[in-house]
Design a protein around this motif. Sequence first.
Motif, short mmCIF file in Angstrom:
data_model
loop_
_atom_site.label_atom_id
_atom_site.label_comp_id
_atom_site.label_asym_id
_atom_site.label_seq_id
_atom_site.Cartn_x
_atom_site.Cartn_y
_atom_site.Cartn_z
N LEU A 188 0.83 -1.21 0.00
CA LEU A 188 0.00 0.00 0.00
C LEU A 188 0.86 1.26 0.00
O LEU A 188 0.52 2.25 -0.65
N HIS A 189 1.95 1.20 0.75
CA HIS A 189 2.84 2.37 0.80
C HIS A 189 3.35 2.71 -0.59
O HIS A 189 3.28 3.87 -1.02
N ALA A 192 2.28 1.69 -3.51
CA ALA A 192 1.25 1.82 -4.55
C ALA A 192 0.49 3.13 -4.43
O ALA A 192 0.01 3.65 -5.44
N THR A 193 0.39 3.69 -3.22
CA THR A 193 -0.47 4.86 -3.05
C THR A 193 0.28 6.17 -2.91
O THR A 193 -0.28 7.22 -3.19
N LEU A 194 1.50 6.14 -2.43
CA LEU A 194 2.23 7.39 -2.21
C LEU A 194 3.17 7.68 -3.37
O LEU A 194 4.00 6.86 -3.74
N SER A 195 3.00 8.85 -3.94
CA SER A 195 3.87 9.23 -5.06
C SER A 195 5.09 10.01 -4.60
O SER A 195 6.07 10.11 -5.31
N TRP A 203 2.31 10.56 7.04
CA TRP A 203 1.04 11.28 7.03
C TRP A 203 1.12 12.61 7.77
O TRP A 203 0.13 13.33 7.84
#
Length: 129
Positions: A47-48, A50-53, A126
């Motif tokens: 998730l890290h 895949a979701t954070l650009s 975050w």
Amino acid sequence: MDNTLKKQKETTDSKYIQQHLANERTYLAWVRTCITIMGVGFLITNLHFATLSSSAILGDTLSKIIGLSSIIVGIFALIISTISYFIKGNDINNQTYRSSRILVFYLSISLVLIFLIFGVYYIDVWGIF
């Protein structure tokens, strides 16, 4: 003759069927726990990335540490629970069973450390503070 045949088939394990079945259920619960621990680490890492650009170096490193440590904790917990299963089986047959606390202690400490790393990751990525 029927009683003789029945006596021959009786084993030490068959005297304590309930306890051995409970031991197997406990072992299978540990296997499910190990799979879950490894899955959560894998999920967090994927998730890290895949979701954070953004390229947060600390976040990337912490994510990798969480994933790798979850896999290591899961593997060690599986090894310890397998050894514990066989030891408990022998102890049940010998009527010398004693409650083992090492697996619970190891897993608790390991998960606390992983959760602390996850907390630092969450704060860094975050921007809570």
